[in-house]
Structures are given as C-alpha cells and as structure tokens.
Write a protein that holds these residues in place. Structure first.
Motif, mmCIF file in Angstrom:
data_model
loop_
_atom_site.group_PDB
_atom_site.id
_atom_site.type_symbol
_atom_site.label_atom_id
_atom_site.label_comp_id
_atom_site.label_asym_id
_atom_site.label_seq_id
_atom_site.Cartn_x
_atom_site.Cartn_y
_atom_site.Cartn_z
ATOM 1 N N ASP A 1 -60.079 44.357 64.717
ATOM 2 C CA ASP A 1 -59.462 45.385 63.876
ATOM 3 C C ASP A 1 -58.724 46.408 64.735
ATOM 4 O O ASP A 1 -57.636 46.869 64.382
ATOM 5 C CB ASP A 1 -60.536 46.089 63.040
ATOM 6 N N GLN B 1 -55.299 45.168 65.834
ATOM 7 C CA GLN B 1 -54.294 45.219 64.770
ATOM 8 C C GLN B 1 -53.798 46.653 64.562
ATOM 9 O O GLN B 1 -52.591 46.901 64.436
ATOM 10 C CB GLN B 1 -54.885 44.683 63.469
ATOM 11 N N SER C 1 -51.676 47.751 67.450
ATOM 12 C CA SER C 1 -50.362 47.096 67.417
ATOM 13 C C SER C 1 -49.404 47.881 66.521
ATOM 14 O O SER C 1 -48.231 48.083 66.868
ATOM 15 C CB SER C 1 -50.497 45.657 66.907
#
Length: 343
Positions: free
Chosen positions: A83, A86, A89
């Motif tokens: 998580d 992500q 990112s």
C-alpha cells in the motif's frame, strides 16, 4: 405566519453554528486540515489514526501530493509496504521535485525488494535511479550516497559498500540504518572486530536502536561468545525496560543454554511486576507453550484461571488447547464446558 413556525425560526437563529454543523451531519474539514491532523497523529506514533486522516485528505482532494506522501509514510511505518508503494507512487508523480518523497519511495522499493524472494528488477532499478538522480544534483548528497551504498550491499560488493556508507556516516553521523548496514558490510567482509567496535560505540550514544543490538547478538552467537551475547541482552533490557519481547529473548537464551535458574529468574520478574506487566502470567505461559514445555504452560494457565478476573476465559482457552495437545481431550472438554457456562 403561524406563531409556532415563527418561534421555531427564532430559536433556530439562536442555535450555535457548531450545533448546526452537527445537525447537518458535521462540518466539512479541508484536505489541509486532515493532513495536519495526520501529521500530529503520526508524530504521536498513532499511525493507524494518521492513515485514516491522510486517506480522508486524498478523498477530498485526489491530487493532493502531500496527503499521498503522508499516507505512504504511515503505511510504511505499519509495515503495509505494498500500500505504501502505491501511495508513494502517486506522491512522486504529484511532487516530482521533492527529494524526501523520492527517497522514501526508494526506501520502500528496497524494503519490498529485500523481502520478496522474486527480487523484482523494477524495484531495484527504482533505488538505483533515485540514487543517481540525487548524486547528479549534489555529488555529496547524503541520501544519494547512502542508497548507492545499500545497492552495493545488495550486489555483495562489500568493500565498495563500506566505502560509500563510511562516507555517508561522515556527512551525517550516527544514523542507525547506516551504522547497521556498515556493520553488516564489515562482518561479511571478515572485519567482525571493527563491526563490534562500531556497534558498541553507537549503542553508547543511542541505546534504543534495536537492529544494532540484534546484529551484535547474532555476531556473538555465531562466534560462540555466549557471555557477551548474554550481557548484550541484559543491556538491551536495561535500555528498554518495558519491552516484554526483549526479556523473552533473554529467557530463550537461557533456555538454549540450559540455565534453568537464570531462566526462572527472568520469567519471575514478569510474574512479580503486575503493574508493568499486567499480562505477565499469560506471557510466561505462552513462552512455555511456544517452546514445547507443555507441563509448565499448563501449570501457568491453570493458576491464572484459578485467580478469576477478566482474563479467566483467556486462561481457560489456553488450558483447553494445552490439554488437547497433551492428548487429554476429556479434560479439555470439561474446561470448554466451564467457559460456555460462564458465557
């Protein structure tokens, strides 16, 4: 106008704004306010609460890079690496010029890379690219040199890694992750005494960075320095007296060494200090069970159940499990029936 309606409208004007917000389902909080709440929660170590705050900020404003960054940090702190990757990112795309964001992204990529047997090439490359970008901007970038040193370690180029990490330490001395990595390089390069000296000097200044204790402990055990290993664990406990896990680590050390008197002494402290260790009896019983000393575990759980109180059912459940493990199913069933009678 109906007088009742008129009085109702008059009363409505007298209601405080805060109450109106509650009646309406709550005033909306701005994304920035959620981020500030998240920062305060994270600073207090309440990472689960901080994650919720940051998540609300991202829901309110999907392109809020600071919120995505905070969310990734708190997920990383909780060990939710996938998580975190992500979220980071998203943060990297929204905050491309922020070095702290790219560095955290690289650290998360490296953590996932090392934890996965597959060793994903894109994750490895993320660390390489981030290090290279940082060093292009500043050849003496602490994070750039540090990350490059970690890559050299991963590639088992220990002399190069040692050189890079030593340089990073000179730029920003006393950082736990660099010290730990440098010690690992020295040990793997046959320079154990130097690693020990470095680790002991570090712990003299900073006593609460646990990975250095663990690295030194492994070094002592592998070199059959049992006395030094024991003393190190005692030092670890002295520096962190409220951490049960460290006391159990010393207990396991004594169990392996067949030092029953010392083992009993460590566990007795957990039983005697009910204020600091309110679940001491459960902890000791679980320790015995985990180490296949079922008779001792059974004795501990039965004594706890006999005391009654809020934890009685927990002791009884463990007692029943132990009895089943010992092949005493009838006795286990009797204990379960007692639990069901109570609840």
């Amino acid at each position: 106008m109906d007088m009742r309606i008129s009085r109702g409208l008059t009363n409505l004007y007298l209601i405080p704004l805060s109450c109106l917000c509650l009646l309406a389902g709550g005033c909306s909080t701005s994304p920035s306010a959620w981020v500030e709440r998240g920062k305060k929660s994270a600073a207090a170590g309440k990472y689960a609460e901080a994650e919720i705050d940051y998540l609300k900020a991202t829901q309110a404003k999907t392109d809020f890079g600071e919120a995505w960054y905070g969310l990734g940090l708190t997920q990383f702190k909780q060990g939710h690496l996938g998580d975190a990757l992500q979220s980071l990112s998203r943060a990297t795309g929204l905050l491309p010029s922020r070095e702290d964001v790219s560095v955290t992204m690289a650290e998360t990529s490296m953590a996932i890379y090392l934890a996965s047997p597959a060793r994903s090439a894109p994750l490895y490359q993320q660390v390489v690219t981030t290090s290279g970008d940082l060093l292009k901007r500043n050849p003496n970038s602490y994070d750039g040199i540090r990350l490059k040193g970690f890559i050299a370690m991963i590639d088992r180029h220990y002399p190069q890694a040692e050189e890079l990490l030593t340089k990073a330490d000179s730029i920003k001395p006393g950082q736990g992750d660099v010290t730990q990595a440098l010690m690992q390089c020295l040990i793997r390069n046959g320079q154990g005494p130097e690693a020990e000296k470095l680790g002991m000097a570090f712990l003299a200044r900073q006593k609460d960075f646990i990975p250095v204790y663990d690295l030194l402990y492994g070094y002592y055990i592998n070199n059959h320095r049992d006395g030094d290993a024991e003393q190190l664990l005692k030092n670890k406990i002295a520096a962190n007296p409220g951490v049960v896990l460290f006391r159990l680590q010393l207990a396991r050390n004594y169990l392996d060494a067949k030092k029953e008197t010392e083992l009993s002494g460590v566990l007795k402290r957990l039983l005697d200090d009910s204020k600091q260790f309110p679940d001491g009896r459960l902890t000791v019983g679980d320790f015995y069970r985990a180490n296949n000393r079922l008779d001792d575990a059974l004795r501990m759980f039965q004594a706890g159940a006999a005391q009654g109180g809020k934890q009685k059912a927990a002791y009884q459940q463990r007692t029943a499990n132990i009895l089943v493990s010992m092949g005493k199913s009838a006795q286990a069933l009797s204990v379960v029936e007692d639990i069901l009678k109570a609840d």
